[in-house]
Write a protein that holds these residues in place. Structure first.
Motif, mmCIF file in Angstrom:
data_model
loop_
_atom_site.group_PDB
_atom_site.id
_atom_site.type_symbol
_atom_site.label_atom_id
_atom_site.label_comp_id
_atom_site.label_asym_id
_atom_site.label_seq_id
_atom_site.Cartn_x
_atom_site.Cartn_y
_atom_site.Cartn_z
ATOM 1 N N LYS A 1 119.008 -30.211 -9.888
ATOM 2 C CA LYS A 1 117.733 -30.720 -9.734
ATOM 3 C C LYS A 1 116.593 -29.603 -10.216
ATOM 4 N N THR A 2 117.116 -28.878 -11.105
ATOM 5 C CA THR A 2 115.941 -28.043 -11.342
ATOM 6 C C THR A 2 114.938 -28.182 -12.079
ATOM 7 N N LEU A 3 115.027 -29.556 -13.032
ATOM 8 C CA LEU A 3 113.774 -30.188 -13.773
ATOM 9 C C LEU A 3 112.980 -30.781 -12.873
ATOM 10 N N GLU A 4 113.580 -31.502 -11.607
ATOM 11 C CA GLU A 4 112.903 -31.881 -10.611
ATOM 12 C C GLU A 4 112.052 -31.039 -10.021
ATOM 13 N N VAL A 5 112.524 -29.900 -9.407
ATOM 14 C CA VAL A 5 111.746 -28.777 -8.953
ATOM 15 C C VAL A 5 110.683 -28.342 -9.691
ATOM 16 N N ALA A 6 110.971 -28.105 -11.096
ATOM 17 C CA ALA A 6 109.856 -27.591 -11.835
ATOM 18 C C ALA A 6 108.694 -28.664 -11.902
ATOM 19 N N ASN A 7 109.058 -29.998 -12.258
ATOM 20 C CA ASN A 7 108.013 -30.700 -12.323
ATOM 21 C C ASN A 7 107.183 -31.007 -10.803
ATOM 22 N N SER A 8 107.730 -30.522 -9.732
ATOM 23 C CA SER A 8 107.227 -30.848 -8.313
ATOM 24 C C SER A 8 105.694 -29.803 -8.413
ATOM 25 N N PHE A 9 105.534 -28.728 -9.486
ATOM 26 C CA PHE A 9 104.566 -27.974 -9.231
ATOM 27 C C PHE A 9 103.047 -28.694 -9.613
ATOM 28 N N SER A 10 101.929 -28.876 -8.968
ATOM 29 C CA SER A 10 100.746 -29.408 -9.604
ATOM 30 C C SER A 10 99.665 -28.543 -10.303
ATOM 31 N N ASP A 11 100.158 -27.203 -10.421
ATOM 32 C CA ASP A 11 99.080 -26.341 -11.130
ATOM 33 C C ASP A 11 98.804 -26.479 -12.658
ATOM 34 N N PRO A 12 97.967 -26.927 -12.987
ATOM 35 C CA PRO A 12 98.080 -27.105 -14.412
ATOM 36 C C PRO A 12 98.336 -26.020 -15.522
ATOM 37 N N ARG A 13 98.334 -24.951 -15.126
ATOM 38 C CA ARG A 13 98.688 -23.815 -15.618
ATOM 39 C C ARG A 13 100.089 -23.623 -15.971
ATOM 40 N N ILE A 14 100.923 -24.391 -15.338
ATOM 41 C CA ILE A 14 102.598 -24.543 -15.406
ATOM 42 C C ILE A 14 102.730 -25.557 -16.196
ATOM 43 N N LYS A 15 103.354 -25.256 -17.644
ATOM 44 C CA LYS A 15 103.656 -26.273 -18.548
ATOM 45 C C LYS A 15 105.372 -26.400 -18.708
ATOM 46 N N VAL A 16 105.954 -27.595 -18.245
ATOM 47 C CA VAL A 16 107.316 -27.727 -18.088
ATOM 48 C C VAL A 16 107.977 -28.349 -19.093
ATOM 49 N N ILE A 17 108.660 -27.937 -19.985
ATOM 50 C CA ILE A 17 109.356 -28.397 -21.243
ATOM 51 C C ILE A 17 110.945 -28.776 -20.843
ATOM 52 N N SER A 18 111.318 -29.914 -21.557
ATOM 53 C CA SER A 18 112.622 -30.473 -21.294
ATOM 54 C C SER A 18 113.172 -31.231 -22.500
ATOM 55 N N ASP A 19 114.132 -30.935 -23.029
ATOM 56 C CA ASP A 19 114.590 -31.728 -24.126
ATOM 57 C C ASP A 19 116.363 -32.291 -23.834
ATOM 58 N N ASN B 1 120.254 -24.516 -14.149
ATOM 59 C CA ASN B 1 120.571 -24.793 -12.945
ATOM 60 C C ASN B 1 120.231 -23.589 -11.814
ATOM 61 N N CYS B 2 118.957 -23.638 -11.560
ATOM 62 C CA CYS B 2 118.478 -22.759 -10.511
ATOM 63 C C CYS B 2 117.664 -23.541 -9.291
ATOM 64 N N GLU B 3 118.045 -24.624 -9.123
ATOM 65 C CA GLU B 3 117.289 -25.570 -8.301
ATOM 66 C C GLU B 3 116.722 -24.885 -6.685
ATOM 67 N N GLN B 4 117.735 -24.013 -6.170
ATOM 68 C CA GLN B 4 117.730 -23.594 -4.899
ATOM 69 C C GLN B 4 116.739 -22.277 -4.987
ATOM 70 N N VAL B 5 116.584 -21.765 -6.030
ATOM 71 C CA VAL B 5 115.748 -20.460 -6.149
ATOM 72 C C VAL B 5 114.413 -20.427 -6.887
ATOM 73 N N LEU B 6 114.433 -21.741 -7.675
ATOM 74 C CA LEU B 6 113.131 -21.645 -8.706
ATOM 75 C C LEU B 6 111.712 -21.773 -7.867
ATOM 76 N N THR B 7 111.616 -22.310 -6.931
ATOM 77 C CA THR B 7 110.408 -22.632 -6.107
ATOM 78 C C THR B 7 109.919 -20.935 -5.973
ATOM 79 N N SER B 8 110.786 -20.005 -5.292
ATOM 80 C CA SER B 8 110.065 -18.797 -4.939
ATOM 81 C C SER B 8 109.785 -17.978 -6.186
ATOM 82 N N ALA B 9 110.746 -18.248 -7.418
ATOM 83 C CA ALA B 9 109.912 -17.496 -8.532
ATOM 84 C C ALA B 9 108.747 -18.106 -9.105
ATOM 85 N N VAL B 10 108.688 -19.285 -9.093
ATOM 86 C CA VAL B 10 107.412 -19.863 -9.499
ATOM 87 C C VAL B 10 106.240 -19.366 -8.497
ATOM 88 N N ASN B 11 106.528 -19.397 -7.222
ATOM 89 C CA ASN B 11 105.529 -19.117 -6.117
ATOM 90 C C ASN B 11 104.956 -17.586 -6.606
#
Length: 286
Positions: A45-63, A13-23
């Motif tokens: 929308k944390t998962l949606e934000v996580a999946n928005s990054f196109s960098d191949p070094r970023i692996k998104v996992i969700s169950d 639950n960190c949709e508002q701040v995740l972009t800056s962390a990943v950046n």
């Protein structure tokens, strides 16, 4: 190319701040990394934000499950391909040189298992509150193990083999870092860089979370005291009880950071303020 550094980032639950962390990871001066971003059953929308990054070094996992931080950290460690494993939270910001300086230190000091950095504490709007200054040597960090360890968890980078050998305990909720250091400090080597290399976000203080941590720390101290016959650790329970009273008074009276000044640390100097403003600004653009 196989990454040298694997960064574990469990998020909830960190949709508002995740972009800056990943950046802040994408902006690193050191680029041979992989980011293992694990969604812990977020409801926003944390998962949606996580999946928005196109960098191949970023692996998104969700169950879809909410397994809590210790389990997710162990999961990230098990998936890591790097020689080093680094911590990162979804609401914090790493300075550009963080990975580079930590890698350089660990490469030069093969006996160090876990390395931290100093931190800057900031609020929900990005305004700096202060800096938390940690000790730098193993002896200093572990001088009073019953009272805590001067090694901020979100700044850790260590040898992946060490983390695999020393797993987080899943019952150590809200104190998984303290529990891990308490179990390993006498057979490991810790260190901390003197540089501020991470911005640590504190928007507010949760009494429930703090008291949960105090209770679980007390349980760990009693376990160590009686299983290893190191009864000095039992006195740490008294200290935890006193701190819990202070926490309760501060938060219920809305005095928060006026009384709990240690949670935001020391005053920043002008150069540190300028540096933080630049770091924070660089991480805001998608």
């Amino acid at each position: 190319m196989k990454p040298l550094v694997s960064i574990g980032m469990p998020v909830f639950n960190c949709e508002q701040v995740l972009t800056s962390a990943v950046n802040s990871i994408v902006n690193q001066t050191y680029q041979n990394w992989e980011l293992i971003l694990i969604d812990d059953g977020s409801k926003d929308k944390t998962l949606e934000v996580a999946n928005s990054f196109s960098d191949p070094r970023i692996k998104v996992i969700s169950d879809g499950l909410n397994l809590k931080l210790p389990r997710r950290l162990n999961q990230a460690i098990s998936l890591s391909k790097g020689k080093y494993f680094a911590r990162m939270d979804g609401d914090d910001i790493s300075y550009r040189e963080r990975l580079q300086l930590q890698v350089e230190y660990l490469e030069k000091h093969p006996k160090v298992d876990v390395l931290g950095t100093q931190i800057l504490v900031f609020d929900g709007e990005g305004n700096p509150r202060g800096k938390s200054v940690s000790k730098v040597s193993h002896v200093e960090i572990c001088s009073r193990p019953w009272a805590g360890f001067s090694l901020a968890h979100p700044t850790w980078m260590g040898r992946t083999e060490w983390f695999r050998k020393n797993q987080y305990r899943t019952r150590a909720i809200r104190m998984e870092d303290y529990d891990l250091l308490l179990r390993t400090y006498n057979i490991s080597c810790f260190a901390c860089l003197p540089n501020i290399l991470l911005g640590y976000r504190i928007e507010s203080l949760s009494l429930k979370k703090i008291l949960t941590a105090r209770y679980n720390i007390s349980t760990a101290l009693l376990e160590k005291a009686f299983t290893e016959q190191k009864y000095l650790f039992a006195f740490g329970v008294v200290e935890q009880g006193f701190k819990a009273l202070v926490d309760t008074f501060a938060i219920t009276t809305s005095l928060n950071f006026q009384i709990l000044r240690h949670r935001i640390g020391e005053t920043l100097d002008e150069s540190e303020l300028v540096q933080w403003q630049q770091v924070f600004a660089e991480c805001q653009v998608k």
